[in-house]
Design a protein around this motif. Structure first.
Motif: not given
Length: 202
Positions: A172-173, A156, A198-199, A154, A178, A132
């Motif tokens: 995911g995002p 980054d 992800h997320g 998530t 992000v 994460n």
């Protein structure tokens, strides 16, 4: 009966173990398998012309090269360098450090926290499991196979990629929205899809 020999020598804090070619056999079609029990914390540098390499415990900064065989390693730290001409690579990296893993024919699986990775295969899939909030710089390439990146949390980072025959999907995002870091993942495949999961909830 001619026997292969195992030769060892110590210089400073370095132990070298080798199996020399047997000059009386008149052929290179011979070999030996070594099963080693090593103390915790030693650095390993392994080369074999033909055969797989497997570690059941974690070692710091492993360096492994084989011309024909699979590599399975657990690294307690980096840098990590794994190369095989023909075989899969499975790497778990417990505490990060730079990673380089290359195979000419076989899939690559990586799980760990490294923030700087280069995973390359000419024929095989690449699967990566990241922690994460991962925010490093990495490059993944396969000539023939899918690329999958998974994170329970998530990521980054941003993503750029290319595929000649497939799609790039992010479940995911959106990665480029992000965080505000310069972290980046670049992926390339000539024949396959790229999937990022992800997320929360993936």
């Amino acid at each position: 009966v001619n026997m292969m020999k195992v030769v060892s020598s110590v210089e400073g804090d370095t132990l070298t173990i080798s199996v020399p070619r047997h000059s009386k056999l008149g052929t290179n079609n011979v070999g030996a398998s070594l099963y080693l029990t090593l103390p915790e914390g030693v650095e390993i540098d392994i080369y074999t012309a033909n055969g797989s390499v497997e570690s059941t415990d974690a070692f710091p900064s492993p360096k492994v090269r084989t011309s024909n065989g699979a590599i399975t390693m657990i690294a307690s730290s980096g840098p990590v360098e794994l190369r095989t001409s023909n075989g899969r690579i499975n790497l778990t990296n417990e505490t990060g450090g730079d990673v380089e893993a290359k195979t000419s024919n076989g899939p690559i699986f990586y799980s760990g926290t490294s923030r700087d990775m280069e995973l390359l295969t000419s024929n095989g899939s690449i699967e990566v499991v990241l922690p994460n909030g991962w925010d490093g710089q990495s490059y993944f390439e396969t000539r023939n196979g899918n690329i999958k990146i998974h994170c329970d949390g998530t990521l980054d980072c941003s993503l750029s990629g290319h595929t000649s025959n497939g799609k790039i999907r992010v479940n995911g995002p959106r990665l480029n929205e992000v965080g505000a870091s310069d972290a980046h993942i670049r992926v390339d495949t000539s024949n396959g899809s790229v999937t990022v999961e992800h997320g929360s909830g993936n």
